[in-house]
Write a protein that holds these residues in place. Sequence first.
Motif, PDB file in Angstrom:
ATOM      1  N   SER A  61      27.000   6.690  20.859  1.00  0.00           N
ATOM      2  CA  SER A  61      26.145   7.407  19.925  1.00  0.00           C
ATOM      3  C   SER A  61      24.689   6.998  20.083  1.00  0.00           C
ATOM      4  O   SER A  61      23.775   7.834  19.990  1.00  0.00           O
ATOM      5  N   GLU A  62      24.430   5.726  20.359  1.00  0.00           N
ATOM      6  CA  GLU A  62      23.054   5.261  20.590  1.00  0.00           C
ATOM      7  C   GLU A  62      22.492   5.850  21.882  1.00  0.00           C
ATOM      8  O   GLU A  62      21.322   6.242  21.929  1.00  0.00           O
ATOM      9  N   LEU A  63      23.309   5.901  22.920  1.00  0.00           N
ATOM     10  CA  LEU A  63      22.843   6.517  24.164  1.00  0.00           C
ATOM     11  C   LEU A  63      22.532   7.997  23.948  1.00  0.00           C
ATOM     12  O   LEU A  63      21.511   8.506  24.447  1.00  0.00           O
ATOM     13  N   ASP A  64      23.443   8.670  23.229  1.00  0.00           N
ATOM     14  CA  ASP A  64      23.234  10.096  22.958  1.00  0.00           C
ATOM     15  C   ASP A  64      21.950  10.306  22.154  1.00  0.00           C
ATOM     16  O   ASP A  64      21.251  11.316  22.307  1.00  0.00           O
ATOM     17  N   ARG A  65      21.626   9.353  21.292  1.00  0.00           N
ATOM     18  CA  ARG A  65      20.413   9.460  20.465  1.00  0.00           C
ATOM     19  C   ARG A  65      19.150   9.212  21.296  1.00  0.00           C
ATOM     20  O   ARG A  65      18.131   9.865  21.127  1.00  0.00           O
ATOM     21  N   VAL A  66      19.217   8.276  22.261  1.00  0.00           N
ATOM     22  CA  VAL A  66      18.030   7.867  23.015  1.00  0.00           C
ATOM     23  C   VAL A  66      17.779   8.759  24.230  1.00  0.00           C
ATOM     24  O   VAL A  66      16.616   9.047  24.573  1.00  0.00           O
ATOM     25  N   PHE A  67      18.840   9.209  24.904  1.00  0.00           N
ATOM     26  CA  PHE A  67      18.657   9.964  26.159  1.00  0.00           C
ATOM     27  C   PHE A  67      17.792  11.221  26.017  1.00  0.00           C
ATOM     28  O   PHE A  67      16.997  11.511  26.909  1.00  0.00           O
ATOM     29  N   PRO A  68      17.861  11.991  24.926  1.00  0.00           N
ATOM     30  CA  PRO A  68      16.985  13.173  24.842  1.00  0.00           C
ATOM     31  C   PRO A  68      15.506  12.802  24.879  1.00  0.00           C
ATOM     32  O   PRO A  68      14.675  13.571  25.385  1.00  0.00           O
ATOM     33  N   ASP A  69      15.185  11.603  24.390  1.00  0.00           N
ATOM     34  CA  ASP A  69      13.787  11.160  24.419  1.00  0.00           C
ATOM     35  C   ASP A  69      13.389  10.650  25.803  1.00  0.00           C
ATOM     36  O   ASP A  69      12.207  10.394  26.053  1.00  0.00           O
ATOM     37  N   LEU A  70      14.350  10.487  26.680  1.00  0.00           N
ATOM     38  CA  LEU A  70      14.077   9.942  28.010  1.00  0.00           C
ATOM     39  C   LEU A  70      14.387  10.975  29.099  1.00  0.00           C
ATOM     40  O   LEU A  70      15.018  10.673  30.098  1.00  0.00           O
ATOM     41  N   ASP A  71      13.912  12.198  28.927  1.00  0.00           N
ATOM     42  CA  ASP A  71      14.186  13.277  29.884  1.00  0.00           C
ATOM     43  C   ASP A  71      13.700  12.941  31.281  1.00  0.00           C
ATOM     44  O   ASP A  71      14.256  13.404  32.270  1.00  0.00           O
ATOM     45  N   ALA A  72      12.659  12.168  31.358  1.00  0.00           N
ATOM     46  CA  ALA A  72      12.063  11.880  32.652  1.00  0.00           C
ATOM     47  C   ALA A  72      12.926  10.945  33.497  1.00  0.00           C
ATOM     48  O   ALA A  72      12.636  10.756  34.673  1.00  0.00           O
ATOM     49  N   LEU A  73      13.974  10.373  32.896  1.00  0.00           N
ATOM     50  CA  LEU A  73      14.818   9.448  33.672  1.00  0.00           C
ATOM     51  C   LEU A  73      15.660  10.215  34.678  1.00  0.00           C
ATOM     52  O   LEU A  73      16.276  11.231  34.355  1.00  0.00           O
ATOM     53  N   ASP A  74      15.703   9.690  35.879  1.00  0.00           N
ATOM     54  CA  ASP A  74      16.541  10.326  36.896  1.00  0.00           C
ATOM     55  C   ASP A  74      18.020  10.017  36.615  1.00  0.00           C
ATOM     56  O   ASP A  74      18.348   9.063  35.911  1.00  0.00           O
ATOM     57  N   PRO A  75      18.918  10.822  37.154  1.00  0.00           N
ATOM     58  CA  PRO A  75      20.356  10.630  36.894  1.00  0.00           C
ATOM     59  C   PRO A  75      20.860   9.228  37.283  1.00  0.00           C
ATOM     60  O   PRO A  75      21.723   8.666  36.605  1.00  0.00           O
ATOM     61  N   GLU A  76      20.342   8.640  38.327  1.00  0.00           N
ATOM     62  CA  GLU A  76      20.770   7.301  38.741  1.00  0.00           C
ATOM     63  C   GLU A  76      20.400   6.267  37.695  1.00  0.00           C
ATOM     64  O   GLU A  76      21.188   5.373  37.376  1.00  0.00           O
ATOM     65  N   THR A  77      19.212   6.372  37.118  1.00  0.00           N
ATOM     66  CA  THR A  77      18.782   5.429  36.069  1.00  0.00           C
ATOM     67  C   THR A  77      19.630   5.626  34.824  1.00  0.00           C
ATOM     68  O   THR A  77      20.031   4.648  34.173  1.00  0.00           O
ATOM     69  N   GLN A  78      19.930   6.868  34.490  1.00  0.00           N
ATOM     70  CA  GLN A  78      20.804   7.126  33.343  1.00  0.00           C
ATOM     71  C   GLN A  78      22.192   6.509  33.574  1.00  0.00           C
ATOM     72  O   GLN A  78      22.775   5.939  32.664  1.00  0.00           O
ATOM     73  N   LYS A  79      22.688   6.643  34.769  1.00  0.00           N
ATOM     74  CA  LYS A  79      23.989   6.058  35.132  1.00  0.00           C
ATOM     75  C   LYS A  79      23.937   4.540  34.962  1.00  0.00           C
ATOM     76  O   LYS A  79      24.866   3.923  34.434  1.00  0.00           O
ATOM     77  N   GLN A  80      22.847   3.926  35.392  1.00  0.00           N
ATOM     78  CA  GLN A  80      22.683   2.469  35.254  1.00  0.00           C
ATOM     79  C   GLN A  80      22.631   2.060  33.780  1.00  0.00           C
ATOM     80  O   GLN A  80      23.208   1.057  33.398  1.00  0.00           O
ATOM     81  N   LEU A  81      21.936   2.859  32.958  1.00  0.00           N
ATOM     82  CA  LEU A  81      21.870   2.546  31.529  1.00  0.00           C
ATOM     83  C   LEU A  81      23.259   2.649  30.874  1.00  0.00           C
ATOM     84  O   LEU A  81      23.629   1.823  30.046  1.00  0.00           O
ATOM     85  N   HIS A  82      24.033   3.665  31.281  1.00  0.00           N
ATOM     86  CA  HIS A  82      25.416   3.767  30.792  1.00  0.00           C
ATOM     87  C   HIS A  82      26.201   2.513  31.182  1.00  0.00           C
ATOM     88  O   HIS A  82      26.915   1.943  30.347  1.00  0.00           O
ATOM     89  N   TYR A  83      26.064   2.127  32.417  1.00  0.00           N
ATOM     90  CA  TYR A  83      26.798   0.951  32.926  1.00  0.00           C
ATOM     91  C   TYR A  83      26.416  -0.313  32.148  1.00  0.00           C
ATOM     92  O   TYR A  83      27.270  -1.052  31.696  1.00  0.00           O
ATOM     93  N   PHE A  84      25.134  -0.550  31.982  1.00  0.00           N
ATOM     94  CA  PHE A  84      24.685  -1.767  31.303  1.00  0.00           C
ATOM     95  C   PHE A  84      24.941  -1.747  29.812  1.00  0.00           C
ATOM     96  O   PHE A  84      25.084  -2.771  29.179  1.00  0.00           O
ATOM     97  N   SER A  85      24.990  -0.566  29.239  1.00  0.00           N
ATOM     98  CA  SER A  85      25.244  -0.503  27.789  1.00  0.00           C
ATOM     99  C   SER A  85      26.676  -0.876  27.490  1.00  0.00           C
ATOM    100  O   SER A  85      27.006  -1.355  26.441  1.00  0.00           O
TER     101      SER A  85
END
Length: 174
Positions: free
Chosen positions: A150-174
């Motif tokens: 839920s926190e990722l879902d809340r933060v990701f819309p504000d981080l549109d500029a992140l590339d898919p690989e960085t988003q994948k890394q954030l999922h992994y680390f979270s």
Amino acid sequence: ITLVNRTDSRAAALAAAHNVAHRPYADLQNAIAAADVVISATASSHIVLDGAMVFGAMATRPARDLILLDIAVPRDIDPAVRVMPCVELTDADELQSSLDEGLAARQNEVPKIEAIIAEEKQLLTAKLRTHAVKPVIIGLRGRADRIRQSELDRVFPDLDALDPETQKQLHYFS
């Protein structure tokens, strides 16, 4: 199993009651010759199976063992038969001695068995404790994962500029 009794009618009645064969007392030597094990348990005050009778029976069955078990008191079987080849005589005293030795041996094993039981009890208790808390742990992990998502879902819309690989890394680390 063949029953022999000094009273033929009693042997016949016992044999019928237990569905086994019987022979007349006069045929005792032949019954011994045909047997592998003889159990003698009479109330006689004298020897019932003497050396001559056992020797005669053994003469017709060379090199075939015969076990004689004398559980009568006083004894029914002449102890002299012990020296005969292929004849093994055991009496009630020897049986009691063997039983006592066996009991002592089993009693010596009790502490070892108790130690095994105690160890297994500890393992089982630990396993039961683990099983008792397992649903709680699964529930906590599930709740934590829902919060994380839920926190990722809340933060990701504000981080549109992140590339898919960085988003994948954030999922992994979270």
